[in-house]
Design a protein around this motif. Structure first.
Motif, PDB file in Angstrom:
ATOM      1  N   SER A 103       5.745 -50.587  67.435  1.00 28.85           N
ATOM      2  CA  SER A 103       6.980 -51.331  67.184  1.00 28.85           C
ATOM      3  C   SER A 103       8.183 -50.408  67.060  1.00 28.85           C
ATOM      4  CB  SER A 103       6.838 -52.183  65.926  1.00 28.85           C
ATOM      5  OG  SER A 103       6.589 -51.368  64.800  1.00 28.85           O
ATOM      6  N   VAL A 159       6.925 -60.976  69.918  1.00 29.14           N
ATOM      7  CA  VAL A 159       6.591 -59.646  69.406  1.00 29.14           C
ATOM      8  C   VAL A 159       7.765 -59.054  68.625  1.00 29.14           C
ATOM      9  CG1 VAL A 159       6.091 -57.266  70.099  1.00 29.14           C
ATOM     10  CG2 VAL A 159       4.840 -59.145  71.138  1.00 29.14           C
ATOM     11  N   LEU A 218      -0.665 -59.889  67.613  1.00 30.19           N
ATOM     12  CA  LEU A 218       0.119 -59.790  68.849  1.00 30.19           C
ATOM     13  C   LEU A 218      -0.169 -58.519  69.636  1.00 30.19           C
ATOM     14  CD1 LEU A 218       3.469 -61.360  67.620  1.00 30.19           C
ATOM     15  CD2 LEU A 218       1.979 -62.243  69.413  1.00 30.19           C
ATOM     16  N   PRO A 219      -0.260 -57.347  68.999  1.00 31.96           N
ATOM     17  CA  PRO A 219      -0.638 -56.151  69.775  1.00 31.96           C
ATOM     18  C   PRO A 219      -2.008 -56.292  70.443  1.00 31.96           C
ATOM     19  CG  PRO A 219       0.279 -55.511  67.654  1.00 31.96           C
ATOM     20  CD  PRO A 219       0.095 -57.002  67.601  1.00 31.96           C
ATOM     21  N   VAL A 247      -1.477 -58.406  73.560  1.00 29.65           N
ATOM     22  CA  VAL A 247      -0.849 -57.615  74.624  1.00 29.65           C
ATOM     23  C   VAL A 247      -1.860 -56.648  75.233  1.00 29.65           C
ATOM     24  CG1 VAL A 247       0.907 -55.869  75.113  1.00 29.65           C
ATOM     25  CG2 VAL A 247       1.470 -57.827  73.659  1.00 29.65           C
ATOM     26  N   PRO A 264       7.160 -58.186  64.049  1.00 26.78           N
ATOM     27  CA  PRO A 264       6.747 -56.799  64.297  1.00 26.78           C
ATOM     28  C   PRO A 264       5.513 -56.362  63.524  1.00 26.78           C
ATOM     29  CG  PRO A 264       8.684 -56.867  62.875  1.00 26.78           C
ATOM     30  CD  PRO A 264       8.460 -58.268  63.366  1.00 26.78           C
ATOM     31  N   MET A 323       0.631 -50.591  71.183  1.00 31.77           N
ATOM     32  CA  MET A 323       2.000 -51.111  71.132  1.00 31.77           C
ATOM     33  C   MET A 323       2.647 -50.663  69.831  1.00 31.77           C
ATOM     34  SD  MET A 323       3.208 -55.028  71.649  1.00 31.77           S
ATOM     35  CE  MET A 323       2.416 -55.603  70.172  1.00 31.77           C
ATOM     36  N   ARG A 336       2.558 -67.161  67.928  1.00 33.04           N
ATOM     37  CA  ARG A 336       1.909 -66.238  68.863  1.00 33.04           C
ATOM     38  C   ARG A 336       1.651 -66.899  70.219  1.00 33.04           C
ATOM     39  NH1 ARG A 336      -1.937 -66.003  64.191  1.00 33.04           N
ATOM     40  NH2 ARG A 336      -1.141 -64.396  62.777  1.00 33.04           N
ATOM     41  N   TRP A 393       5.329 -57.136  81.780  1.00 34.16           N
ATOM     42  CA  TRP A 393       5.575 -56.675  80.409  1.00 34.16           C
ATOM     43  C   TRP A 393       6.478 -55.446  80.406  1.00 34.16           C
ATOM     44  CZ3 TRP A 393       5.342 -58.873  75.938  1.00 34.16           C
ATOM     45  CH2 TRP A 393       5.300 -58.121  74.767  1.00 34.16           C
ATOM     46  N   ASP A 444       2.853 -58.422  62.841  1.00 30.80           N
ATOM     47  CA  ASP A 444       1.718 -59.290  63.125  1.00 30.80           C
ATOM     48  C   ASP A 444       0.644 -58.488  63.858  1.00 30.80           C
ATOM     49  OD1 ASP A 444      -0.097 -61.179  64.188  1.00 30.80           O
ATOM     50  OD2 ASP A 444       1.464 -62.717  64.202  1.00 30.80           O
ATOM     51  N   ARG A 488       7.509 -61.575  74.666  1.00 29.72           N
ATOM     52  CA  ARG A 488       8.340 -60.433  74.256  1.00 29.72           C
ATOM     53  C   ARG A 488       9.191 -60.820  73.038  1.00 29.72           C
ATOM     54  NH1 ARG A 488       8.057 -55.148  74.602  1.00 29.72           N
ATOM     55  NH2 ARG A 488       7.517 -55.244  76.825  1.00 29.72           N
TER      56      ARG A 488
END
Length: 303
Positions: A3, A182, A191-192, A195, A186, A1, A127, A209, A188, A179
């Motif tokens: 950003s 996240v 979070l990726p 996901v 950006p 993911m 989160r 997603w 953190d 969403r």
């Protein structure tokens, strides 16, 4: 993911979800891809096609407010999606180490949760991790797995589709809330990973997603099916925890005199029996003032 691709991916997803009828354009034969063409979006927004292409490709990440307003209008973005768009293009300065901090619930708020014997309540973090619960919430979600995070509960618990009477609606709402999380965090690193885990194990999550829907948590009514007390219809309220940015206190309640209220009372008796306590009789009064004791270092709990 990545950003840096959020903005372009968001424009692409929303363009593909916008129809000719939405913007008042005439149909002109079959199309190979859904939604509007890039040149149509550019024309309606009053920008060049080349400029809009650069936005979708991630080569242009700082459009003016005028351009954003025009694109939000063309793509028919609601207030949540528009706020998310502006956050992507005007990120606040955040230290990269922010995402590494463990979120903690204050001891005072934990005591307040435990004092509510007749109302399921829990605290979630930025989160969507479940940080604290009261016994009635634990009894309500008994039997589900992956209860440390709202998204993991929805998509990874085998029992979730039976527990949520409208699982599809719940899955869409939680994905849209993730969403926003996240976009707001950006840097953190957790979070990726979340996901990626959800994408690996749930095809349904991957599909939702990819739509780039965004939605804040609102007051709502949810229907749940519990193995021991049957179906419940509960109103949810999300309250911001001012002393802990990103945390929310979620409170559930049933309509007075309804079958759901009777089911909650029965669930309370079950929870009390499981804990070896007397059944609750009168609602405990919350403390008028939260404590400022040292932070509780308990790990995330279950939902």
């Amino acid at each position: 993911m990545d950003s840096d691709k959020f903005l372009g991916d968001f424009f692409r997803a929303r363009r593909e979800a916008t129809t000719l009828d939405d913007v008042g354009l005439k149909h002109s034969g079959r199309r190979r891809t859904p939604g509007l063409r890039r040149e149509e979006v550019a024309m309606l927004a009053g920008v060049s096609t080349d400029y809009y292409v650069r936005l979708e490709q991630g080569r242009e990440r700082r459009p003016s407010d005028q351009v954003l307003t025009a694109l939000a209008r063309v793509l028919r973005l609601d207030s949540d999606a528009t706020d998310y768009l502006y956050e992507l293009t005007h990120p606040l300065a955040r230290p990269h180490k922010q995402g590494k901090r463990m979120e903690q619930v204050s001891p005072g708020l934990r005591r307040l949760l435990k004092s509510w014997n007749h109302t399921p309540a829990f605290v979630i973090g930025r989160r969507l991790d479940v940080l604290a619960t009261n016994p009635l919430t634990e009894a309500l979600y008994k039997g589900l797995t992956h209860k440390d995070n709202c998204l993991r509960t929805i998509f990874l618990s085998p029992q979730a589709k039976d527990f949520y009477a409208d699982w599809e609606k719940a899955a869409c709402a939680k994905t849209a809330q993730l969403r926003i999380a996240v976009g707001a965090n950006p840097h953190d690193p957790f979070l990726p990973r979340l996901v990626e885990e959800l994408s690996t194990h749930s095809e349904h999550f991957r599909r939702l997603w990819a739509r780039h829907d965004v939605r804040t948590r609102l007051s709502e009514v949810k229907r749940l099916r519990h193995d021991e007390v049957g179906e419940l219809s509960l109103s949810w309220e999300a309250l911001t925890v001012n002393g802990a940015p990103g945390q929310q206190l979620i409170i559930m309640s049933a309509e007075p005199g309804s079958s759901s209220e009777h089911a909650l009372k029965a669930l309370g008796r079950i929870a009390a029996q499981d804990a070896g306590l007397d059944s609750p009789s009168q609602p405990s009064q919350p403390s008028p003032e939260l404590s400022s004791d040292a932070a509780d270092h308990s790990p995330p709990v279950t939902l």
